[in-house]
Write a protein that holds these residues in place. Structure first.
Motif, PDB file in Angstrom:
ATOM      1  N   UNK A 141       0.843  -1.192   0.000  1.00 29.32           N
ATOM      2  CA  UNK A 141       0.000   0.000   0.000  1.00 29.32           C
ATOM      3  C   UNK A 141       0.880   1.243   0.000  1.00 29.32           C
ATOM      4  N   UNK A 142       0.790   2.037  -1.049  1.00 33.15           N
ATOM      5  CA  UNK A 142       1.612   3.255  -1.118  1.00 33.15           C
ATOM      6  C   UNK A 142       0.770   4.493  -0.912  1.00 33.15           C
ATOM      7  N   UNK A 143       1.151   5.289   0.070  1.00 39.39           N
ATOM      8  CA  UNK A 143       0.505   6.568   0.313  1.00 39.39           C
ATOM      9  C   UNK A 143       1.074   7.661  -0.573  1.00 39.39           C
ATOM     10  N   UNK A 144       0.477   8.832  -0.488  1.00 43.40           N
ATOM     11  CA  UNK A 144       0.834   9.939  -1.371  1.00 43.40           C
ATOM     12  C   UNK A 144       2.240  10.461  -1.213  1.00 43.40           C
ATOM     13  N   UNK A 145       2.938  10.122  -0.120  1.00 43.95           N
ATOM     14  CA  UNK A 145       4.304  10.585   0.072  1.00 43.95           C
ATOM     15  C   UNK A 145       5.302   9.884  -0.851  1.00 43.95           C
ATOM     16  N   UNK A 146       4.885   8.750  -1.419  1.00 46.31           N
ATOM     17  CA  UNK A 146       5.789   7.935  -2.221  1.00 46.31           C
ATOM     18  C   UNK A 146       6.152   8.566  -3.552  1.00 46.31           C
ATOM     19  N   UNK A 147       7.257   8.107  -4.130  1.00 46.56           N
ATOM     20  CA  UNK A 147       7.703   8.615  -5.419  1.00 46.56           C
ATOM     21  C   UNK A 147       7.073   7.886  -6.579  1.00 46.56           C
ATOM     22  N   UNK A 148       7.225   8.444  -7.771  1.00 43.32           N
ATOM     23  CA  UNK A 148       6.627   7.857  -8.958  1.00 43.32           C
ATOM     24  C   UNK A 148       5.125   8.051  -8.961  1.00 43.32           C
ATOM     25  N   UNK A 149       4.401   7.129  -9.600  1.00 41.76           N
ATOM     26  CA  UNK A 149       2.946   7.235  -9.622  1.00 41.76           C
ATOM     27  C   UNK A 149       2.405   7.168  -8.202  1.00 41.76           C
ATOM     28  N   UNK A 150       1.569   8.093  -7.862  1.00 41.43           N
ATOM     29  CA  UNK A 150       1.130   8.199  -6.479  1.00 41.43           C
ATOM     30  C   UNK A 150      -0.302   8.695  -6.413  1.00 41.43           C
ATOM     31  N   UNK A 151      -0.877   8.585  -5.225  1.00 40.46           N
ATOM     32  CA  UNK A 151      -2.254   9.025  -5.022  1.00 40.46           C
ATOM     33  C   UNK A 151      -2.321  10.179  -4.042  1.00 40.46           C
ATOM     34  N   UNK A 152      -3.538  10.616  -3.705  1.00 42.99           N
ATOM     35  CA  UNK A 152      -3.696  11.803  -2.869  1.00 42.99           C
ATOM     36  C   UNK A 152      -3.776  11.525  -1.368  1.00 42.99           C
ATOM     37  N   UNK A 153      -3.866  10.235  -0.969  1.00 44.33           N
ATOM     38  CA  UNK A 153      -4.103   9.913   0.440  1.00 44.33           C
ATOM     39  C   UNK A 153      -2.786   9.589   1.136  1.00 44.33           C
ATOM     40  N   UNK A 154      -2.549  10.219   2.284  1.00 46.24           N
ATOM     41  CA  UNK A 154      -1.317   9.996   3.037  1.00 46.24           C
ATOM     42  C   UNK A 154      -1.258   8.567   3.574  1.00 46.24           C
ATOM     43  N   UNK A 155      -0.047   8.060   3.730  1.00 42.50           N
ATOM     44  CA  UNK A 155       0.145   6.705   4.234  1.00 42.50           C
ATOM     45  C   UNK A 155      -0.518   6.507   5.596  1.00 42.50           C
ATOM     46  N   UNK A 156      -0.427   7.502   6.460  1.00 36.58           N
ATOM     47  CA  UNK A 156      -0.990   7.366   7.807  1.00 36.58           C
ATOM     48  C   UNK A 156      -2.501   7.222   7.798  1.00 36.58           C
ATOM     49  N   UNK A 157      -3.141   7.611   6.711  1.00 34.64           N
ATOM     50  CA  UNK A 157      -4.592   7.435   6.585  1.00 34.64           C
ATOM     51  C   UNK A 157      -4.934   6.177   5.789  1.00 34.64           C
ATOM     52  N   UNK A 158      -4.162   5.922   4.741  1.00 35.89           N
ATOM     53  CA  UNK A 158      -4.455   4.788   3.866  1.00 35.89           C
ATOM     54  C   UNK A 158      -4.094   3.456   4.521  1.00 35.89           C
ATOM     55  N   UNK A 159      -2.962   3.407   5.195  1.00 33.46           N
ATOM     56  CA  UNK A 159      -2.496   2.156   5.777  1.00 33.46           C
ATOM     57  C   UNK A 159      -3.496   1.532   6.753  1.00 33.46           C
ATOM     58  N   UNK A 160      -3.992   2.273   7.747  1.00 34.07           N
ATOM     59  CA  UNK A 160      -4.947   1.625   8.663  1.00 34.07           C
ATOM     60  C   UNK A 160      -6.242   1.210   7.986  1.00 34.07           C
ATOM     61  N   UNK A 161      -6.665   1.941   6.957  1.00 36.98           N
ATOM     62  CA  UNK A 161      -7.853   1.537   6.212  1.00 36.98           C
ATOM     63  C   UNK A 161      -7.672   0.147   5.617  1.00 36.98           C
ATOM     64  N   UNK A 162      -6.517  -0.074   4.989  1.00 37.59           N
ATOM     65  CA  UNK A 162      -6.270  -1.339   4.314  1.00 37.59           C
ATOM     66  C   UNK A 162      -6.034  -2.455   5.327  1.00 37.59           C
ATOM     67  N   UNK A 163      -5.276  -2.171   6.376  1.00 38.86           N
ATOM     68  CA  UNK A 163      -5.035  -3.177   7.414  1.00 38.86           C
ATOM     69  C   UNK A 163      -6.351  -3.688   7.977  1.00 38.86           C
ATOM     70  N   UNK A 164      -7.309  -2.786   8.183  1.00 36.67           N
ATOM     71  CA  UNK A 164      -8.604  -3.173   8.734  1.00 36.67           C
ATOM     72  C   UNK A 164      -9.492  -3.881   7.712  1.00 36.67           C
ATOM     73  N   UNK A 165      -9.186  -3.700   6.413  1.00 41.49           N
ATOM     74  CA  UNK A 165     -10.093  -4.206   5.379  1.00 41.49           C
ATOM     75  C   UNK A 165      -9.739  -5.594   4.871  1.00 41.49           C
TER      76      UNK A 165
END
Length: 354
Positions: A141-165
């Motif tokens: 799961x790559x958050x928006x802080x990552x390099x290259x192709x990226x999305x708008x959601x920060x890792x600290x928000x995206x990561x727990x969403x995915x862990x729970x899902x």
């Protein structure tokens, strides 16, 4: 070799010693870097999207000649020859197949049946849920802080969403470079972290020294759509600023030239490139204009990462670049990250120490 051990679902799944992944960066993640990471106990991942099938076969052989440790290969799920590349991984006994785009259910099953661990990369919870339902072994799961192709959601928000899902191991990417980050990711429930920019700036990475110096002096990244039509986090430069000011016609002409150049470098036919383009349209619902722009990516990255001309190319980078000031060896880096993470976790309540 560090004596610290952080046993997680990722280490058990892939057979590596440490829950640290080096991402499959195009033109960057070659045999030397991948084998150095593998020998240091991390999961090194070869970038194959910019290789011909023959070049990939040679690169896998070189990695196997340098290390007996597990490693992975990053594949383009939408490539016209994805099936042939999957067959190569199976034949060569490659431990992990990673994907920047979601592979099909059938491709996942084919790899898994042959004992290959399948790890797609995602940028949204719904994508993680989809590939998990299709049988993926883990998800990056790559958050928006990552390099290259990226999305708008920060890792600290995206990561727990995915862990729970999902109920498969989750690897956190985007913003990681040290042991504190690894400890934080494990506390969130991740099984490990993936790092790109941090591994780019190591002694074993084959990127030219003059380009590494640009990275080490960088203080800012920017997300642009002018490289290939999709959000792309890169170092800010005069070229990127010029791309941002350029019009659509100039971008289309540049993309067509890049497509022709990539065809020459890769040895692929126009028919094969068009087949890839059709697959990209089906998989990502891209317009033909966006498919044409996507031809910019490999050649503009090559100009910097291979040819050593940062003035003529773009340099994908995570935001962590502003915090990096050295070029450690991969073994030193991984040892430091694991040791520091273990210290941080040991100082926390017992339910956080994994």
């Amino acid at each position: 070799m560090t004596g610290q051990v952080l046993d997680t679902p990722l280490t058990r799944l892939t057979g590596v010693r440490h829950p640290i992944v080096q991402t499959g960066m195009g033109w960057v993640a070659g045999p030397r870097l991948v084998s150095a990471v593998a020998n240091a106990g991390g999961l090194g991942v070869l970038a194959s999207a910019t290789m011909t099938l023959g070049e990939l076969e040679a690169a896998i052989a070189e990695v196997k000649g340098r290390t007996g440790a597990p490693f992975g290969v990053n594949l383009r799920a939408d490539a016209a020859d994805a099936g042939e590349r999957a067959a190569l991984l199976i034949r060569e006994g490659v431990r992990v197949a990673s994907f920047a785009l979601a592979p099909t259910r059938e491709l996942i099953a084919r790899l898994k049946d042959a004992g290959v661990v399948v790890i797609p990369s995602v940028g949204a919870r719904r994508h993680a849920e989809k590939v998990a339902a299709w049988g993926a072994d883990a998800v990056l799961v790559q958050g928006g802080e990552g390099g290259g192709h990226t999305g708008p959601v920060a890792t600290t928000l995206l990561l727990p969403q995915v862990v729970d899902a999902v109920d498969i191991p989750v690897i956190a990417a985007g913003g990681f470079f040290d042991g504190r980050g690894l400890a934080a990711a494990l506390a969130y429930g991740a099984a490990g972290v993936a790092m790109g920019t941090r591994f780019l700036l190591t002694a074993e990475c084959a990127v030219p020294d003059e380009v590494k110096r640009v990275y080490l002096g960088a203080a800012e990244t920017v997300v642009t759509r002018r490289v290939d039509g999709m959000p792309h986090r890169v170092l800010r430069s005069d070229l990127v600023d010029a791309l941002e000011r350029s019009g659509r016609l100039a971008g289309a002409v540049r993309a067509l030239r890049s497509a022709a150049a990539f065809r020459r470098v890769s040895g692929r036919s126009w028919r094969a490139l068009l087949a890839d383009g059709r697959a990209m349209r089906r998989g990502g619902e891209l317009s033909w204009a966006q498919v044409l722009m996507a031809a910019n990516t490999p050649m503009m990255l090559r100009a910097a990462m291979v040819d050593g001309r940062p003035d003529l190319g773009v340099m994908a980078s995570g935001q962590v670049v502003a915090l990096l000031s050295d070029l450690p060896g991969c073994a030193e880096l991984i040892e430091d990250v694991v040791a520091r993470a273990a210290e941080v976790l040991a100082a926390q309540p017992s339910h956080l120490a994994r």
